[in-house]
Design an enzyme around this catalytic site. Structure first.
Site, short mmCIF file in Angstrom:
data_model
loop_
_atom_site.label_atom_id
_atom_site.label_comp_id
_atom_site.label_asym_id
_atom_site.label_seq_id
_atom_site.Cartn_x
_atom_site.Cartn_y
_atom_site.Cartn_z
N GLY A 12 -13.81 35.73 -61.94
CA GLY A 12 -13.90 35.65 -60.78
C GLY A 12 -12.59 35.72 -59.74
CB SER A 14 -9.84 40.16 -59.03
OG SER A 14 -11.20 39.60 -58.00
CB SER A 15 -9.98 38.79 -54.52
OG SER A 15 -11.08 38.73 -54.46
N GLY A 16 -9.70 36.17 -53.16
CA GLY A 16 -11.12 34.68 -52.83
C GLY A 16 -10.56 33.31 -53.28
CG ASP A 54 -20.09 42.53 -66.94
OD1 ASP A 54 -20.75 41.19 -65.99
OD2 ASP A 54 -20.73 43.39 -67.08
CB SER A 132 -22.23 24.35 -56.11
OG SER A 132 -23.38 24.33 -55.02
CE1 TYR A 146 -23.85 32.40 -52.98
CE2 TYR A 146 -24.21 31.08 -51.55
CZ TYR A 146 -23.22 31.49 -51.97
OH TYR A 146 -22.24 31.05 -52.47
CE LYS A 150 -22.99 29.46 -55.60
NZ LYS A 150 -22.20 30.30 -56.69
CG ASN A 180 -10.44 33.95 -43.08
OD1 ASN A 180 -11.12 34.89 -43.18
ND2 ASN A 180 -10.00 33.73 -42.25
CB THR A 181 -13.20 34.96 -48.78
OG1 THR A 181 -14.65 35.09 -48.89
CG2 THR A 181 -13.10 33.59 -49.00
#
Length: 271
Positions: A12, A14-16, A54, A132, A146, A150, A180-181
């Site tokens: 994961g 690609s961002s954030g 994936d 987490s 969600y 976690k 902040n994402t």
């Protein structure tokens, strides 16, 4: 890449948080492989190689890990960051939706972990860092699905850490608070909304947007992940960000009834 560079695989990325972590690990001297579902459109930061992955696919996970081993010869650190949010009352999610969220947030972590463990055991060392959340140890109304993923990651990580420690591998947890994402915009929305939850859902959506807007920068979490990856005697769990630190302290010290009131007040719910 130098002969002594350690190799970190970040899902994961690609961002954030994932992208910030890849950048921070590269700055710390790691050779970093960052993954995403479609990385062809991305420009890789210095020291980072992008790879398609994936986490819901056994074949994709096996292929990606083997590609890293073939190219770099080892995996020293795995950061399981890929995940998806889910907002809405628990009753409003179909079972199919719940299964989809668990497939990414929980089974994705398990797939990746199972794929890298044989390599880490063979080299006699390695760290698996599972991202987490504050929601991994406290409740969050209108995010029950969600939160449950976690909590599952926390239990899996703590138990697995005991199983693999004698083989030189550690499994560690990083627990961010609001960051902040674009988390809210990428969350799964319950597919069977019920009118009786509408007001509570609206209240939560507003609160989430406010908390994310004023949340910590992803670099704050990345710094904590780098510490988990590099500290000689790592702690099992680390919070990341001011809110997570505060809530964690209250959770540890406050009586259960008091903490229950804190949760309801924090989430602007009637007492």
């Amino acid at each position: 890449m130098t002969a002594t560079a350690q190799v970190a695989l970040v899902t994961g990325a690609s961002s954030g948080i994932g992208k910030a972590t890849a950048i921070a690990l590269a700055a710390a001297g790691f050779q970093v492989i960052g993954t995403g579902r479609d990385t062809a459109r991305l420009t890789a930061p210095a020291g980072v190689t992008y790879l398609d992955l994936d986490v819901t696919s056994d074949a994709s996970v096996a292929s990606a890990v083997q590609q890293v081993i073939d190219r770099f010869g080892r995996i020293d650190v795995l950061v399981n960051n890929a995940g998806v949010g889910a907002t809405g009352a628990a009753e409003e999610f179909s079972i199919a939706q719940a299964q989809g969220v668990f497939d990414i947030n929980v089974y994705g972590v398990i797939r990746m972990t199972k794929a890298v463990l044989p390599h880490m055991r063979a080299q006699g060392r390695g760290r698996i860092i599972n991202v987490s959340s504050l929601s991994g140890f406290v409740p969050s109304p209108f995010m029950a699905l969600y939160v449950s993923t976690k909590h599952a990651v926390e239990g899996y990580s703590q138990s697995l850490d005991h199983e693999v420690r004698e083989h030189g591998v550690r499994v560690l947890l990083v627990e961010p608070g609001p960051i902040n994402t674009p988390f809210a915009g990428h969350s799964v929305v319950a597919d069977t909304p019920l009118p009786l939850y509408a007001a509570g859902r609206r209240n939560y959506d507003e609160l989430l947007e406010q908390n994310l807007r004023s949340g910590d920068d992803p670099a704050v979490v990345a710094k904590v992940i780098v510490a988990a990856a590099t500290d000689r005697n790592p702690k099992l769990r680390r919070t990341a960000g001011a809110t997570a630190r505060t809530i964690s302290a209250v959770h540890r010290l406050a009586p259960a009834r008091t903490f229950d009131r804190v949760i309801r007040k924090f989430n602007r719910m009637p007492s």
